[in-house]
Design a protein around this motif. Structure first.
Motif, mmCIF file in Angstrom:
data_model
loop_
_atom_site.group_PDB
_atom_site.id
_atom_site.type_symbol
_atom_site.label_atom_id
_atom_site.label_comp_id
_atom_site.label_asym_id
_atom_site.label_seq_id
_atom_site.Cartn_x
_atom_site.Cartn_y
_atom_site.Cartn_z
ATOM 1 N N HIS A 18 0.815 -1.208 0.000
ATOM 2 C CA HIS A 18 0.000 0.000 0.000
ATOM 3 C C HIS A 18 0.855 1.267 0.000
ATOM 4 O O HIS A 18 0.386 2.326 -0.424
ATOM 5 N N HIS A 260 -2.588 10.178 -2.106
ATOM 6 C CA HIS A 260 -3.423 9.284 -2.902
ATOM 7 C C HIS A 260 -2.889 7.858 -2.908
ATOM 8 O O HIS A 260 -3.594 6.928 -3.287
ATOM 9 N N ASP A 264 -4.686 4.210 0.402
ATOM 10 C CA ASP A 264 -4.971 2.805 0.077
ATOM 11 C C ASP A 264 -4.939 1.922 1.323
ATOM 12 O O ASP A 264 -5.473 0.807 1.318
ATOM 13 N N GLU A 269 -14.248 2.243 0.459
ATOM 14 C CA GLU A 269 -14.510 2.022 -0.952
ATOM 15 C C GLU A 269 -13.742 3.033 -1.793
ATOM 16 O O GLU A 269 -13.405 4.121 -1.345
ATOM 17 N N ASN A 270 -13.499 2.660 -3.046
ATOM 18 C CA ASN A 270 -12.721 3.526 -3.926
ATOM 19 C C ASN A 270 -13.326 4.921 -4.054
ATOM 20 O O ASN A 270 -12.615 5.919 -4.130
ATOM 21 N N GLY A 271 -14.661 4.989 -4.064
ATOM 22 C CA GLY A 271 -15.310 6.276 -4.220
ATOM 23 C C GLY A 271 -15.081 7.219 -3.057
ATOM 24 O O GLY A 271 -15.223 8.437 -3.197
ATOM 25 N N LYS A 273 -12.167 7.273 -1.212
ATOM 26 C CA LYS A 273 -10.744 7.500 -0.960
ATOM 27 C C LYS A 273 -10.328 8.943 -1.206
ATOM 28 O O LYS A 273 -9.490 9.490 -0.487
ATOM 29 N N LYS A 274 -10.931 9.566 -2.202
ATOM 30 C CA LYS A 274 -10.555 10.935 -2.517
ATOM 31 C C LYS A 274 -10.827 11.868 -1.352
ATOM 32 O O LYS A 274 -10.038 12.777 -1.061
#
Length: 575
Positions: A18, A260, A264, A269-271, A273-274
């Protein structure tokens, strides 16, 4: 939201990179492990601050160097595979042996587990102790029964060149036996900076020199450069940097992590992470700090679920983003003692004229205007993170903020939440009628233009509160405290206990003066103002005199001024 998992602090492996250390690992392999002069000794320093991932990189190096275990075969076959592998890897955590006087002793013991040659070397040194070591009184030590002479020998290596040369020759012989013509001995030394004893750190570095001129030895030492330099400077002031430069042939400073990439690590969820990238930056993109605040938030989220069930009438879906925001808020400036202040800025939103006030709430160092400075880079990043987030994820009301606070172990009185909820939900002119706020802690509260009608405010703490243009009508104020409160335009109407407050004389006089002005205004307009209130005003000035006399601040000027005010009120009452 799905169930969130705790993050452990164990070094990551190459299968779950990661931190994206694979690029550094590949570079080290090409430049160090496969270098042309592969037989010559070399010391590589892997430097980085606490929690930056040094142990993870060492662990990945170990995986690269050790033969992969084969589960389909037994222990013996795997052991034989390791014996024929070109790398002999010695993993050594200095911190595990922080109570040892000499770290070389456990280092040699670790080597003994890797090879019988080092086991023989250790025994030979112990058995030959009487030939090399004497106590301070000159008496030989019985090495056969204690083994302690080895510690004494190693401790004397730094000051006795003959003993150092003898030990180095024995180590060189053992290394030659172990490595032969096709093997290399790799030391992975971790946590050296966590040894708080400067002598211990310096001793290990000095004792490692026994290996530095021996072929086929390769060292990777992971540490916080600043801490190592400080340890050396304590022994040899001003020499830390120079010493380290001579000791380390290849320094490698871990580059800063990118948010960014670091995000990880989180179990989201990926959505999502931002939205957490800013959090990583606030924490200095430090993996360990991120894991710590995440784990604390995961536990608090479970408590929040229970808290939401306990507080009736609250419809709120628990939010990890809000929980992490609260954990940052509760340690910052004014917000630390009054977290509900944050709601003030939430309601204002992105108005530029409030940004400066928000920054003040987080706290500067001393100074004014352009001379002000952030307490730290952390505070600057936190201000940007929270300010930019005001209009996205919001607490909305003090009730919700209180739940998050209590889930984190913070105890805030519900009365304040109730009052400020009314102030924020209703804006100015929030009204509280016949509420019991007895003994409530409303200090530092922001109650601008609130109205209290027939409320019980006995022993209520209003210290440092913003009561600008606040109205108190028919309230009980016995033993209430108003020290350092903002009282500009505050109105007191038919209140009880103005002569029995628990506050400083200066504040007491301001309250009485404000009430007197209001009384005259009401009397002129022929509105009702009961006789008890008039008598209370007169008594209030008498109480101020008594308080000043008691604490030794009464002067003739003060006495004459307050007596005149009291007499004026009395005269008007009698008219």
């Amino acid at each position: 939201m799905s169930r969130l998992n705790l993050l452990d602090d164990q070094p990551a492996n190459s299968n779950s990179d990661h931190l994206h250390f694979g690029r550094y690992l590949n570079a080290l392999e090409r430049t160090v492990l496969k270098r042309d002069e592969s037989v010559a000794p070399l010391v590589v320093g892997i430097f980085g601050p606490w929690g930056s991932g040094k142990s993870t990189l060492l662990g990945m190096l170990a995986q690269k160097l050790l033969p992969p275990p084969r589960p389909e075969v037994g222990w013996l076959e795997n052991h034989m595979q390791e014996q024929t592998h070109p790398w002999i890897v010695v993993q050594f955590s200095s911190w595990m042996y922080r109570n040892e006087k000499s770290l070389l002793l456990p280092l040699l013991a670790t080597l003994a587990t890797k090879s019988s040659a080092f086991e023989k070397l250790t025994k030979k040194i112990v058995n030959s102790g009487p030939e090399l070591i004497k106590t301070a009184s000159g008496t030989l030590i019985d090495t056969a029964t204690t083994g302690l002479p080895l510690l004494t020998l190693l401790d004397s290596v730094r000051t006795d060149k003959e003993k150092a040369k003898d030990l180095q020759e024995r180590i060189a012989e053992a290394i030659k036996t172990v490595t032969g013509d096709d093997k290399r001995l790799v030391f992975l030394i971790d946590d050296l900076d966590r040894c708080h004893d400067p002598d211990q750190i310096l001793n290990l570095l000095e004792q490692i020199k026994l290996f530095l001129h021996l072929d086929r030895c390769l060292f990777f030492i992971a540490a916080d450069r600043e801490q190592i330099v400080k340890a050396i400077d304590k022994q040899f002031p001003g020499s830390g940097e120079t010493y380290l430069e001579k000791f380390i042939q290849l320094p490698f400073d871990l580059p800063p992590h990118r948010s960014h990439h670091l995000v990880d690590i989180l179990d989201v969820e990926n959505g999502m992470k931002k939205s957490f990238c800013s959090l990583c930056e606030v924490l200095g993109n430090n993996p360990r700090k991120l894991k710590q605040i995440w784990n604390a938030a995961v536990l608090a989220m479970e408590i929040l679920k229970e808290e939401r069930m306990r507080v009736s009438g609250i419809v709120h879906e628990h939010d990890m983003d809000l929980m992490l925001k609260w954990m940052l808020l509760k340690n910052c400036g004014e917000l630390r003692t009054n977290p509900y202040r944050y709601l003030d800025f939430e309601m204002i939103g992105q108005q530029p004229d409030r940004r400066e006030e928000f920054i003040k709430a987080l706290g500067f160092k001393k100074g004014k205007g352009s001379n002000r400075k952030w307490r730290s880079e952390y505070h600057r990043k936190l201000a940007v993170y929270l300010w930019n987030d005001l209009d996205t994820k919001r607490f909305g009301t003090p009730d919700i903020l209180t739940m998050y606070a209590q889930a984190c172990g913070e105890d805030h009185i519900y009365a304040r939440s109730l009052i400020e909820k009314g102030c924020f939900d209703g804006g100015a002119n929030a009204i509280f009628s016949s509420h019991d706020f007895k003994n409530a802690d409303l200090s530092d509260g922001h109650l601008y233009k609130a109205t209290f009608i027939n409320c019980d405010l006995r022993r209520t703490d209003f210290r440092h509160a913003d009561l600008t243009e606040t109205k108190f009508i028919g309230c009980q104020l016995f033993d209430a405290r108003f020290d350092n409160a903002k009282l500009d335009g505050t109105i007191w109407e038919n209140c009880f206990g103005l002569d029995e407050l628990d506050t400083e004389p200066e504040c007491y006089e301001r309250i009485a003066d404000a009430a007197g002005m209001q009384w005259r205004s009401l009397k002129t307009s022929e509105r009702n103002w009961n006789d008890y209130a008039e008598e209370a005003l007169y008594k209030a000035y008498r109480t101020i005199l008594n308080m000043r006399q008691k604490n030794g601040t009464l002067t003739d000027d003060i006495n004459n001024r307050i007596v005149a005010k009291g007499q004026s009120i009395r005269a008007e009452v009698e008219i």
